[in-house]
Design a protein around this motif. Structure first.
Motif, PDB file in Angstrom:
ATOM      1  N   ARG A 126       0.763  -1.095  -0.211  1.00  0.00           N
ATOM      2  CA  ARG A 126       0.104  -0.145   0.043  1.00  0.00           C
ATOM      3  C   ARG A 126       0.976   1.342  -0.165  1.00  0.00           C
ATOM      4  N   ARG A 127       1.905   1.251   0.643  1.00  0.00           N
ATOM      5  CA  ARG A 127       2.837   2.492   0.761  1.00  0.00           C
ATOM      6  C   ARG A 127       3.566   2.625  -0.296  1.00  0.00           C
ATOM      7  N   ALA A 128       4.149   1.546  -0.640  1.00  0.00           N
ATOM      8  CA  ALA A 128       4.916   1.440  -1.909  1.00  0.00           C
ATOM      9  C   ALA A 128       4.219   2.075  -3.223  1.00  0.00           C
ATOM     10  N   GLU A 129       3.124   1.449  -3.375  1.00  0.00           N
ATOM     11  CA  GLU A 129       2.055   1.971  -4.714  1.00  0.00           C
ATOM     12  C   GLU A 129       1.762   3.218  -4.481  1.00  0.00           C
ATOM     13  N   ALA A 130       1.377   3.851  -3.250  1.00  0.00           N
ATOM     14  CA  ALA A 130       1.095   5.380  -3.233  1.00  0.00           C
ATOM     15  C   ALA A 130       2.294   6.131  -3.444  1.00  0.00           C
ATOM     16  N   ALA A 131       3.724   5.663  -2.716  1.00  0.00           N
ATOM     17  CA  ALA A 131       4.785   6.563  -3.137  1.00  0.00           C
ATOM     18  C   ALA A 131       5.280   6.652  -4.631  1.00  0.00           C
ATOM     19  N   LEU A 132       5.017   5.398  -5.284  1.00  0.00           N
ATOM     20  CA  LEU A 132       5.454   5.324  -6.472  1.00  0.00           C
ATOM     21  C   LEU A 132       4.736   6.214  -7.544  1.00  0.00           C
ATOM     22  N   ALA A 133       3.206   6.434  -7.054  1.00  0.00           N
ATOM     23  CA  ALA A 133       2.191   7.398  -7.812  1.00  0.00           C
ATOM     24  C   ALA A 133       2.448   8.557  -7.700  1.00  0.00           C
ATOM     25  N   ARG A 134       3.114   9.140  -6.726  1.00  0.00           N
ATOM     26  CA  ARG A 134       3.260  10.474  -6.451  1.00  0.00           C
ATOM     27  C   ARG A 134       4.261  11.304  -7.129  1.00  0.00           C
ATOM     28  N   PRO A 135       4.438  12.467  -7.781  1.00  0.00           N
ATOM     29  CA  PRO A 135       5.349  13.044  -8.341  1.00  0.00           C
ATOM     30  C   PRO A 135       6.699  13.306  -7.313  1.00  0.00           C
ATOM     31  N   ARG A 136       7.762  12.847  -8.121  1.00  0.00           N
ATOM     32  CA  ARG A 136       9.074  12.901  -7.217  1.00  0.00           C
ATOM     33  C   ARG A 136       9.956  14.036  -7.569  1.00  0.00           C
ATOM     34  N   GLY A 137       9.730  15.033  -8.333  1.00  0.00           N
ATOM     35  CA  GLY A 137      10.762  16.036  -8.625  1.00  0.00           C
ATOM     36  C   GLY A 137      12.077  15.195  -9.333  1.00  0.00           C
ATOM     37  N   GLY A 138      13.216  15.579  -8.688  1.00  0.00           N
ATOM     38  CA  GLY A 138      14.341  15.187  -8.926  1.00  0.00           C
ATOM     39  C   GLY A 138      14.872  13.894  -8.453  1.00  0.00           C
ATOM     40  N   ARG A 139      14.014  13.727  -7.353  1.00  0.00           N
ATOM     41  CA  ARG A 139      14.539  12.544  -6.631  1.00  0.00           C
ATOM     42  C   ARG A 139      13.938  11.193  -7.201  1.00  0.00           C
ATOM     43  N   ARG A 140      14.308   9.781  -6.669  1.00  0.00           N
ATOM     44  CA  ARG A 140      13.668   8.631  -7.280  1.00  0.00           C
ATOM     45  C   ARG A 140      13.427   7.832  -6.305  1.00  0.00           C
ATOM     46  N   ARG A 141      12.585   6.951  -6.403  1.00  0.00           N
ATOM     47  CA  ARG A 141      12.215   6.024  -5.350  1.00  0.00           C
ATOM     48  C   ARG A 141      12.959   4.718  -5.617  1.00  0.00           C
ATOM     49  N   SER A 142      13.439   3.923  -4.434  1.00  0.00           N
ATOM     50  CA  SER A 142      14.110   2.844  -4.520  1.00  0.00           C
ATOM     51  C   SER A 142      13.759   1.678  -3.648  1.00  0.00           C
ATOM     52  N   ILE A 143      13.750   0.348  -4.010  1.00  0.00           N
ATOM     53  CA  ILE A 143      13.313  -0.401  -3.079  1.00  0.00           C
ATOM     54  C   ILE A 143      14.479  -1.521  -2.738  1.00  0.00           C
ATOM     55  N   LEU A 144      14.759  -2.125  -1.546  1.00  0.00           N
ATOM     56  CA  LEU A 144      15.693  -2.922  -1.150  1.00  0.00           C
ATOM     57  C   LEU A 144      14.958  -4.228  -0.753  1.00  0.00           C
ATOM     58  N   SER A 145      15.285  -5.424  -1.236  1.00  0.00           N
ATOM     59  CA  SER A 145      14.653  -6.409  -0.843  1.00  0.00           C
ATOM     60  C   SER A 145      15.952  -7.491  -0.100  1.00  0.00           C
ATOM     61  N   LEU A 146      15.617  -7.598   1.066  1.00  0.00           N
ATOM     62  CA  LEU A 146      16.559  -8.162   2.029  1.00  0.00           C
ATOM     63  C   LEU A 146      16.098  -9.663   2.535  1.00  0.00           C
ATOM     64  N   ASP A 147      17.111 -10.671   2.490  1.00  0.00           N
ATOM     65  CA  ASP A 147      16.640 -11.976   2.850  1.00  0.00           C
ATOM     66  C   ASP A 147      17.829 -12.340   3.661  1.00  0.00           C
ATOM     67  N   LEU A 148      17.797 -12.786   4.937  1.00  0.00           N
ATOM     68  CA  LEU A 148      18.813 -13.315   5.883  1.00  0.00           C
ATOM     69  C   LEU A 148      19.528 -14.863   5.464  1.00  0.00           C
ATOM     70  N   ASP A 149      20.899 -14.644   5.469  1.00  0.00           N
ATOM     71  CA  ASP A 149      21.730 -15.991   5.064  1.00  0.00           C
ATOM     72  C   ASP A 149      21.846 -16.769   6.063  1.00  0.00           C
TER      73      ASP A 149
END
Length: 622
Positions: A206-229
Motif C-alpha cells: 500500500r505504501r509503496a504503490e502510493a509513493a510510486l504514484a506521487r510526483p518525485r521531482g528530481g528524486r527517485r524511489r528505490s526498493i531494497l529486498s533483504l533476505d537473511l543468510d
C-alpha cells in the motif's frame, strides 16, 4: 431560595432533554458513518457547551503510557492543549489527571487555592479559568479511557442540569473511543507483523504503490529486498523461540541502520523490504545497501549467546514515471537472487544488462524447481570396477534431468543451478532414497556411491535421516558410500566433522570426490574419517602424456595407500590408462571404458564377466 433553585434546575433539565436526545442521535449516527474520532469529539464539545452556557468543554484520552492526550478543546487555545499533552496522570495532577488516576469525578471549585492544581494553575489562571469539574470516561470493565471536563470562569461547582449533559456525553465519548480503538486494532492486525511490529507485506504494498504514484521531482524511489543468510539453520539449531528473538533483533537493527527516511517491512519468514525515501542517485542507494550488509558484521546477542547471521540485499531504482510496484519489486528480488548466488552476505543493484545475462540461469532454475516438484529428476548409475579383476564392486548414483524441451540437460548446467537455489538438498535426498532402494536389489557386496552436498551434511539430523532411509530400504550401511567434494570442508566450523562422525557411526563409508581439484589440504585426511579418495578425471585424462599430471596421480595413490585409504580413479577411457593405474597401485576405477551412466533398468541385463575391458558390454556384470 433553595426551593426556587430546585424548581429552576428541574425546568432547565426538562428543556434540555430534547436537545440531549438530539445530541445523542447525531453523535451515534456519525459513529455509524465512521466519522474520525477527533472531529466527533470536537462536535460533541461544541454541542455540550451550548447545552451548558458558561462551561468550557474538553475531552482528553488516556494513552498506552497512562498519559493524557487532547482529543478536543475547541474553546481553549492550542497552546493550553500542547502544554497538557503527554502529562502523566497521578493523585495531584489537576482535575483531569487526578480523575483519570482515581477513576472518579473530581470537582475543583477554586483552581487558585486547590492543591491539586499546584503545578498547573499557571496554565489555567492566565486564561481566566477559575474552576474545573472532570469526570473519568470509562469503557468496558470500568477501564478508564480518558476524561470529560467542564471549566468555569467563576469559582463554582457543577449545576444539576450540567450533570445530565456530562452523563450523556461521557457515555457517547466511551462508545466513540472504544470504536476508534477497535478500528485501530483491526488496522494494526491487518497491516502489522505481530512478531517484529514492523509493517507487513500488505502495508508495504500500500505504501509503496502510493509513493510510486506521487510526483518525485528530481528524486527517485528505490526498493531494497533483504533476505537473511542461514536463518533456517539457526532456527533449526537454536529452536523457534530463539529464532523469533533473532528476527526481532534483526528488525531493530535494520530500523536503526536505515533510519526514518525509509519504510521498512517484514515480508514474511526471514524476508524484509525497504522503500527508500527520495534518493539523489545510484551512489546513495549503493551506500545504503552496503550499509545494511555491514550492519550484520556484529553478532546478535540471543540470551547471552552471540549469533552470527548474514544478510543479502538486492536493490532496484524505480523509473521517474510510469513505475509499477510489481516490476520494481521483481527487479529488486532479481538483484537479491544475484547477491545470494554469488556468495551471499552481499549487495547487488539491478541492472538491465545483468538481467539479460542471467535470464537463462533463472529460467533453468525455475524449470528445475518445477522438475523437482514433479519428481522428474532421474537417477542413473555408472559402474565402479576393481582394476585387478575387472569385476563391478559398486555403482555411483548420478542425478540426471531430462528437460521437456531441451532434452537431457548436462549436470554441469543444472547442478550449479541447484546449488545456487538450494534445490540441491531436495535433489540429493531424492537421489539418496532411490539409490538405496535400487541397491538393495543388487547382489552383495556391491555398494552404491551417492554424492552429498555440503548443505545436506550441515543440516541437523541428516545422519538420522540417512539411518531412516537405510532402515526403510533394508540396505546395509556398509553398502552405502557418500561422496563429498573438498569444498564441503572449507571454512569448517565443526558441523561437517560432527556430521561425518555421525555417518561413520552408522557404518557408512565416506569418500572425497574430485580429490586434487579443490583445496587439497592434507589436514582433511588427518582430521576427517575418510575411507576413499577419488582422483579427478582432469588428472587421469592426460596423465600418460603430461608428466606433471602423472606425478600428481602417483603421489595421491601412494599417499592413500600409506594412510590405508582406498583410491578410485575417475574418467578411465583407454586400456593404457587402466594398465598404468593398476601398475601404480590404484584399487578401483570408473569411466567410459567400463560403462556410461545408465538407468537402473539397463543395468539388469545379464552380462558375462570378461577379461578385457574392450569386450565389456553395456550391461553391468555382477
Amino acid at each position: 431560595m433553595a426551593f426556587g433553585r430546585e424548581v429552576a434546575d428541574r425546568r432547565e433539565r426538562e428543556l434540555q432533554t430534547p436537545e440531549l436526545m438530539a445530541l445523542q442521535c447525531d453523535i451515534l449516527e456519525a459513529l455509524a458513518r465512521g466519522a474520525p474520532l477527533k472531529r466527533l469529539m470536537d462536535q460533541l464539545c461544541r454541542r455540550a457547551e451550548r447545552l451548558a452556557p458558561g462551561a468550557i468543554c474538553t475531552v482528553l484520552k488516556l494513552d498506552d503510557d497512562r498519559r493524557l492526550q487532547t482529543l478536543a478543546a475547541p474553546s481553549l487555545p492550542a497552546s493550553y492543549s500542547r502544554a497538557i499533552d503527554g502529562v502523566a496522570i497521578g493523585p495531584e495532577v489537576g482535575s483531569c489527571g487526578t480523575a483519570a488516576y482515581l477513576g472518579k469525578p473530581v470537582v475543583v471549585t477554586d483552581i487558585a487555592a486547590d492543591r491539586l492544581w499546584r503545578d498547573f494553575r499557571g496554565l489555567a489562571l492566565p486564561l481566566g479559568l477559575a474552576a474545573c469539574w472532570s469526570s473519568p470516561i470509562c469503557g468496558a470493565r470500568n477501564r478508564v479511557l480518558g476524561t470529560f471536563a467542564f471549566y468555569y470562569r467563576e469559582t463554582r461547582g457543577p449545576l444539576a442540569a450540567e450533570m445530565d449533559v456530562v452523563a450523556t456525553c461521557k457515555r457517547l465519548c466511551a462508545l466513540a473511543i472504544e470504536q476508534d480503538e477497535g478500528r485501530r486494532l483491526l488496522r494494526r492486525l491487518a497491516f502489522t507483523d505481530p512478531l517484529t511490529e514492523l509493517p507487513n507485506r500488505a502495508a508495504f504494498h500500500r505504501r509503496a504503490e502510493a509513493a510510486l504514484a506521487r510526483p518525485r521531482g528530481g528524486r527517485r524511489r528505490s526498493i531494497l529486498s533483504l533476505d537473511l543468510d542461514g536463518f533456517k539453520q539457526i532456527n533449526d539449531d537454536l529452536g523457534h523461540a530463539k529464532g523469533d528473538r533473532l528476527l526481532k533483533l534483526v528488525a531493530e537493527r535494520l530500523v536503526k541502520c536505515l533510519g526514518r527516511a525509509s519504510f521498512l517491512a517484514r515480508m514474511g519468514g526471514d524476508e524484509f523490504a525497504a522503500l527508500l525515501g527520495r534518493v539523489k542517485d545510484q551512489d546513495e542507494v549503493d551506500r545504503l545497501g552496503a550499509q545494511v550488509v555491514a550492519a550484520f558484521a556484529e553478532p546478535f546477542d540471543i540470551d547471552g549467546c552471540p549469533t552470527v547471521i548474514g544478510c543479502s540485499v538486492g536493490a532496484a531504482i524505480a523509473p521517474n514515471t510510469g513505475a509499477e510496484l510489481a516490476d520494481v519489486l521483481k527487479s529488486a528480488e532479481f538483484a537479491l537472487h544475484w547477491a545470494k548466488s554469488t556468495g551471499r552476505n552481499q549487495y547487488r543493484l539491478f541492472t538491465r544488462a545483468e538481467c539479460e545475462s542471467r535470464r537463462e540461469e533463472l529460467m533453468i532454475e525455475d524449470d528445475l524447481r518445477q522438475a523437482v516438484a514433479r519428481g522428474e529428476i532421474e537417477v542413473h548409475y555408472q559402474p565402479i570396477v576393481d582394476l585387478d579383476s575387472l569385476r563391478v564392486v559398486g555403482l555411483e548414483a548420478l542425478a540426471r534431468w531430462r528437460h521437456p524441451r531441451r532434452g537431457m540437460t548436462p549436470p554441469d548446467v543444472f547442478i550449479p543451478a541447484a546449488e545456487r537455489s538450494g534445490l540441491i538438498v531436495e535433489i540429493g535426498a531424492h537421489v539418496l532414497r532411490q539409490a538405496c532402494q535400487t541397491a538393495a536389489r543388487w547382489p552383495t557386496p556391491i555398494y552404491v556411491a551417492v554424492n552429498l552436498s555440503a548443505l545436506q551434511l550441515r543440516r541437523p539430523g541428516f545422519a538420522l535421516r540417512v539411518a531412516e532411509i537405510l532402515a526403510e530400504t533394508r540396505l546395509p550401511a556398509s553398502r552405502l558410500e557418500l561422496e563429498l567434494t573438498e569444498t564441503a570442508f572449507v571454512g569448517e566450523d565443526g558441523a561437517a566433522l560432527r556430521g561425518l562422525l555421525d555417518l561413520k557411526a552408522l557404518g557408512v563409508a565416506i569418500a572425497i570426490d574430485d580429490f586434487g581439484t579443490g583445496y587439497s589440504a592434507l589436514a582433511y585426511l588427518r582430521d576427517f574419517p575418510v575411507d576413499r579418495l577419488k582422483i579427478d578425471r582432469s588428472f587421469v585424462k592426460d596423465m600418460l602424456s603430461n608428466a606433471c599430471d602423472r606425478k600428481i596421480v602417483r603421489a595421491v595413490i601412494g599417499l592413500a595407500n600409506d594412510l590405508g585409504v582406498m583410491t578410485t580413479a575417475e574418467g578411465i577411457e583407454t586400456p593404457e590408462q587402466l594398465e598404468w593405474l593398476k601398475s601404480t597401485g590404484c584399487v578401483s576405477g570408473q569411466g567410459y571404458l567400463f560403462g556410461r551412466p545408465a538407468p537402473a533398468r539397463d543395468l539388469l541385463a545379464p552380462a558375462p564377466a570378461v577379461n578385457s575391458p574392450a569386450k565389456r558390454s553395456r550391461a553391468v556384470a555382477f
